[in-house]
Motif scaffolding. Structure first.
Motif, PDB file in Angstrom:
ATOM      1  N   TRP A 124       0.835  -1.202   0.000  1.00  0.00           N
ATOM      2  CA  TRP A 124       0.000   0.000   0.000  1.00  0.00           C
ATOM      3  C   TRP A 124       0.869   1.251   0.000  1.00  0.00           C
ATOM      4  O   TRP A 124       2.042   1.223   0.355  1.00  0.00           O
ATOM      5  N   THR A 125       0.243   2.356  -0.421  1.00  0.00           N
ATOM      6  CA  THR A 125       0.897   3.664  -0.448  1.00  0.00           C
ATOM      7  C   THR A 125      -0.079   4.711   0.064  1.00  0.00           C
ATOM      8  O   THR A 125      -1.256   4.688  -0.301  1.00  0.00           O
ATOM      9  N   GLU A 126       0.420   5.596   0.897  1.00  0.00           N
ATOM     10  CA  GLU A 126      -0.350   6.761   1.315  1.00  0.00           C
ATOM     11  C   GLU A 126       0.427   7.996   0.890  1.00  0.00           C
ATOM     12  O   GLU A 126       1.638   8.088   1.098  1.00  0.00           O
ATOM     13  N   THR A 127      -0.258   8.928   0.281  1.00  0.00           N
ATOM     14  CA  THR A 127       0.352  10.165  -0.180  1.00  0.00           C
ATOM     15  C   THR A 127       0.168  11.250   0.874  1.00  0.00           C
ATOM     16  O   THR A 127      -0.902  11.358   1.469  1.00  0.00           O
ATOM     17  N   VAL A 128       1.214  12.024   1.087  1.00  0.00           N
ATOM     18  CA  VAL A 128       1.126  13.147   2.016  1.00  0.00           C
ATOM     19  C   VAL A 128       0.681  14.359   1.208  1.00  0.00           C
ATOM     20  O   VAL A 128       1.386  14.809   0.306  1.00  0.00           O
ATOM     21  N   LYS A 129      -0.502  14.866   1.513  1.00  0.00           N
ATOM     22  CA  LYS A 129      -1.086  15.953   0.722  1.00  0.00           C
ATOM     23  C   LYS A 129      -0.507  17.326   1.041  1.00  0.00           C
ATOM     24  O   LYS A 129      -0.446  18.192   0.175  1.00  0.00           O
ATOM     25  N   LYS A 130      -0.083  17.545   2.301  1.00  0.00           N
ATOM     26  CA  LYS A 130       0.420  18.865   2.689  1.00  0.00           C
ATOM     27  C   LYS A 130       1.572  18.697   3.664  1.00  0.00           C
ATOM     28  O   LYS A 130       1.517  17.843   4.548  1.00  0.00           O
ATOM     29  N   VAL A 131       2.610  19.528   3.501  1.00  0.00           N
ATOM     30  CA  VAL A 131       3.783  19.512   4.370  1.00  0.00           C
ATOM     31  C   VAL A 131       4.115  20.957   4.745  1.00  0.00           C
ATOM     32  O   VAL A 131       4.068  21.845   3.894  1.00  0.00           O
ATOM     33  N   ASP A 132       4.446  21.187   6.007  1.00  0.00           N
ATOM     34  CA  ASP A 132       4.984  22.479   6.449  1.00  0.00           C
ATOM     35  C   ASP A 132       6.473  22.281   6.684  1.00  0.00           C
ATOM     36  O   ASP A 132       6.858  21.367   7.427  1.00  0.00           O
ATOM     37  N   TRP A 133       7.303  23.107   6.054  1.00  0.00           N
ATOM     38  CA  TRP A 133       8.767  22.999   6.168  1.00  0.00           C
ATOM     39  C   TRP A 133       9.340  24.392   6.369  1.00  0.00           C
ATOM     40  O   TRP A 133       8.951  25.335   5.686  1.00  0.00           O
ATOM     41  N   SER A 134      10.295  24.497   7.291  1.00  0.00           N
ATOM     42  CA  SER A 134      11.055  25.737   7.437  1.00  0.00           C
ATOM     43  C   SER A 134      12.465  25.371   7.851  1.00  0.00           C
ATOM     44  O   SER A 134      12.695  24.323   8.451  1.00  0.00           O
ATOM     45  N   GLY A 135      13.415  26.230   7.501  1.00  0.00           N
ATOM     46  CA  GLY A 135      14.800  25.979   7.872  1.00  0.00           C
ATOM     47  C   GLY A 135      15.733  26.987   7.235  1.00  0.00           C
ATOM     48  O   GLY A 135      15.305  27.839   6.451  1.00  0.00           O
ATOM     49  N   ASN A 136      17.005  26.874   7.576  1.00  0.00           N
ATOM     50  CA  ASN A 136      18.049  27.750   7.023  1.00  0.00           C
ATOM     51  C   ASN A 136      19.047  26.914   6.240  1.00  0.00           C
ATOM     52  O   ASN A 136      19.433  25.826   6.685  1.00  0.00           O
ATOM     53  N   ILE A 137      19.462  27.434   5.091  1.00  0.00           N
ATOM     54  CA  ILE A 137      20.410  26.726   4.235  1.00  0.00           C
ATOM     55  C   ILE A 137      21.472  27.702   3.753  1.00  0.00           C
ATOM     56  O   ILE A 137      21.169  28.844   3.409  1.00  0.00           O
ATOM     57  N   THR A 138      22.705  27.215   3.711  1.00  0.00           N
ATOM     58  CA  THR A 138      23.797  27.947   3.079  1.00  0.00           C
ATOM     59  C   THR A 138      24.191  27.169   1.829  1.00  0.00           C
ATOM     60  O   THR A 138      24.421  25.959   1.903  1.00  0.00           O
ATOM     61  N   THR A 139      24.227  27.851   0.695  1.00  0.00           N
ATOM     62  CA  THR A 139      24.631  27.205  -0.558  1.00  0.00           C
ATOM     63  C   THR A 139      25.884  27.867  -1.099  1.00  0.00           C
ATOM     64  O   THR A 139      26.196  29.013  -0.780  1.00  0.00           O
ATOM     65  N   GLU A 140      26.578  27.109  -1.927  1.00  0.00           N
ATOM     66  CA  GLU A 140      27.740  27.631  -2.641  1.00  0.00           C
ATOM     67  C   GLU A 140      27.774  26.939  -3.995  1.00  0.00           C
ATOM     68  O   GLU A 140      27.914  25.716  -4.052  1.00  0.00           O
ATOM     69  N   GLY A 141      27.592  27.699  -5.058  1.00  0.00           N
ATOM     70  CA  GLY A 141      27.531  27.098  -6.393  1.00  0.00           C
ATOM     71  C   GLY A 141      26.336  26.166  -6.494  1.00  0.00           C
ATOM     72  O   GLY A 141      25.209  26.552  -6.210  1.00  0.00           O
TER      73      GLY A 141
END
Length: 190
Positions: A45-62
């Motif tokens: 079986w599979t259950e789909t997640v319809k809504k997600v709340d996400w927050s966070g900090n990211i540092t990127t380079e290239g």
């Protein structure tokens, strides 16, 4: 004219903290694909997640992620929807004790980045039980500056004091191990 004497080591520490704080950006969720898969005595079986709340900090380079912090992911249990219909949904909500504990939460406690892999250590809370968890997340900076975070994680429901769902008077039983699959696209908060 008097000059304040700041020890050189303290000055270096202050500058490094300023650089780290300056380099990190707050990110928010742009899109997601998330599901939970498992087995039963009758069918997978599979259950789909319809809504997600996400927050966070990211540092990127290239094209790479250099650091990630302060991530919180929240999913309302009732945003899990089964391909098998309402009966499966209701059994899932019952297993999660959703009336008393309506939210699944992941809070990042630390992260290390090695190439495209982020080892994300955190606390997962489900059905009122919190446990430490380590996720291996694949990261990629996309052309538009957003970041893709993807992976999967197997979880044993019994470790969270959850009873795997049963149906038809107990003749159909869900396996105690389930797997969360996720692909999140996050972008800098404006």
């Amino acid at each position: 004219m008097k000059y304040s004497k700041i020890p050189p080591l303290a000055l270096v520490f202050l500058l490094l903290n300023a650089l780290v704080a300056f380099g990190q950006k707050a990110y928010i969720l742009k899109s997601h694909k998330m599901s939970v898969t498992g087995t039963s005595t009758m069918h997978d079986w599979t259950e789909t997640v319809k809504k997600v709340d996400w927050s966070g900090n990211i540092t990127t380079e290239g094209t790479g992620v250099k650091a990630i912090s302060d991530v919180v992911v929240k999913i309302a249990v009732k945003d899990l929807k089964s391909e098998k219909g309402g009966t499966m949904d209701n059994k899932t909500y019952e297993a999660f004790k959703s009336d008393k504990f309506p939210t699944i939460t992941f809070k990042l406690t630390s992260a290390t980045v090695s190439g495209a892999v982020v080892k994300a250590n955190g606390t997962l809370t489900m059905a009122g039980v919190s446990k430490p968890i380590a996720l291996n997340v694949t990261s990629k900076v996309l052309a538009d500056g957003s970041v893709q975070l993807s992976g999967s994680q197997a979880i044993n429901m019994k470790e969270f004091n959850m009873a795997p769902p049963k149906a038809v008077m107990g003749t159909i039983k869900v396996g105690e191990k389930v797997t969360f699959h996720y692909e999140l696209i996050v972008l800098p908060k404006t």
